[in-house]
Write a protein that holds these residues in place. Structure first.
Motif, short mmCIF file in Angstrom:
data_model
loop_
_atom_site.label_atom_id
_atom_site.label_comp_id
_atom_site.label_asym_id
_atom_site.label_seq_id
_atom_site.Cartn_x
_atom_site.Cartn_y
_atom_site.Cartn_z
N ASP A 31 -116.26 -56.36 7.77
CA ASP A 31 -114.95 -56.65 7.27
C ASP A 31 -114.24 -55.42 7.41
OD1 ASP A 31 -115.34 -59.26 6.48
OD2 ASP A 31 -115.91 -58.88 4.64
N ILE A 32 -114.72 -54.33 6.98
CA ILE A 32 -113.66 -53.05 7.00
C ILE A 32 -113.16 -52.62 8.37
CG2 ILE A 32 -113.45 -50.69 6.13
CD1 ILE A 32 -115.17 -51.53 3.56
N ALA A 33 -114.44 -52.82 9.22
CA ALA A 33 -114.23 -52.28 10.56
C ALA A 33 -113.12 -53.19 11.45
CB ALA A 33 -115.62 -52.24 11.17
N PHE A 34 -113.27 -54.44 11.12
CA PHE A 34 -112.52 -55.31 11.60
C PHE A 34 -111.01 -55.22 11.30
CE2 PHE A 34 -110.36 -59.28 12.18
CZ PHE A 34 -110.65 -59.68 13.71
N ASN A 69 -105.42 -54.03 12.11
CA ASN A 69 -104.40 -53.88 11.26
C ASN A 69 -103.61 -52.40 11.84
OD1 ASN A 69 -103.52 -52.00 8.52
ND2 ASN A 69 -102.72 -54.15 8.73
N GLN A 70 -104.39 -51.42 12.42
CA GLN A 70 -103.86 -50.21 12.94
C GLN A 70 -103.06 -50.57 14.20
OE1 GLN A 70 -103.82 -47.29 11.27
NE2 GLN A 70 -104.51 -48.79 9.66
N SER A 71 -103.30 -51.47 14.79
CA SER A 71 -102.36 -52.08 15.92
C SER A 71 -101.22 -52.42 15.69
CB SER A 71 -103.06 -53.34 16.60
OG SER A 71 -102.78 -54.40 15.94
N LEU A 116 -112.41 -60.84 7.36
CA LEU A 116 -113.03 -61.75 8.46
C LEU A 116 -114.18 -62.78 7.72
CD1 LEU A 116 -113.52 -62.36 11.28
CD2 LEU A 116 -115.05 -60.38 11.40
N SER A 117 -114.65 -62.17 6.61
CA SER A 117 -115.83 -63.06 5.98
C SER A 117 -115.16 -64.28 5.40
CB SER A 117 -116.83 -62.36 5.12
OG SER A 117 -115.84 -61.65 4.27
#
Length: 243
Positions: free
Chosen positions: A37-40, A45-47, A200-201
């Protein structure tokens, strides 16, 4: 649509649902969901950093008025499918469309809105409230109303709509239409994920679980066929009355 019970398919789908929920509720498995979740979220978001046009695009996609456009596009999918069907099948297709619209509306109102928001109300802060240094579109574009925060992010309402549409449409229309429908459903899920309103989850487990449960009930039992047949009988009565 089946006129009988597909018990094997129903059992397999409900088992998949149970495994999906267990992956989020079982602490040892939930750790991996948390990392994913955090990685996704950081990835998508950083995009938004240093790209004003990209920010405006996703802000517009996240706006409430975009919901009407998205729903209209869903109707376009069904309309094209009905028009490409043989004339003799169009009445059946329209009845199936009505069933899907009413069934999805029922699920969104009574399950997502009533059950999960008013009765269960699972406290789960969205990623924008948890992950530090996340890009907040509501701050970057203050002149537009954007949802990028939620204290009860599970499950995702927009994602539920998207997955219910894609899954039901795929079942009815076949794989050629299904490919485009699933790409479109994926696009509908992105705005709330990229802004941090949902994990994501929330989409995969929450919205995916709701989709698995209710569509297995609809299409692995005579439910969908029975209600669609009822609409067809109404059409036939009106046609006889008009003649």
């Amino acid at each position: 649509m089946t006129t009988s019970y597909k018990l094997r398919s129903l059992f397999l789908l409900q088992t998949l649902l149970a495994l999906l929920l267990a992956s989020l509720l079982w602490p040892k498995a939930a750790i991996y969901w948390q990392k994913l979740d955090i990685a996704f979220f950081k990835l998508v978001n950083q995009s938004l950093l240093d790209s004003h046009y990209w920010q405006v695009f996703w802000a517009c996609a996240n706006h409430k008025y975009a919901d009407w456009v998205e729903d209209l596009c869903i109707l376009v999918f069904f309309t094209v499918w009905i028009q490409k069907s043989p004339y003799s099948l169009r009445k059946i297709r329209i009845a199936q469309l009505l069933f899907c619209i009413l069934y999805i509306a029922f699920i969104l109102f009574f399950v997502n809105c009533m059950l999960f928001r008013n009765f269960i109300s699972i406290p789960r802060p969205s990623p924008s409230l948890v992950v530090e240094n996340s890009v907040m579109l509501s701050q970057e574009i203050p002149w537009m109303k954007i949802k990028d925060v939620s204290k009860t992010s599970f499950p995702g309402d927009h994602a539920t709509t998207a997955l219910l549409f894609a899954a039901s449409f795929s079942y009815l229309a076949g794989w050629r239409f299904a490919i485009v429908a699933w790409f479109y459903a994926g696009f509908l899920c992105i705005p709330r994920l990229i802004t941090g309103a949902h994990w994501l989850s929330d989409v995969v487990v929450g919205s995916g679980g709701i989709t698995l449960f209710f569509l297995s009930i609809a299409f692995c039992t005579p439910l969908a066929h029975s209600i669609s047949s009822y609409f067809i009988r109404i059409f036939n009565k009106k046609q006889i009355a008009n003649n």
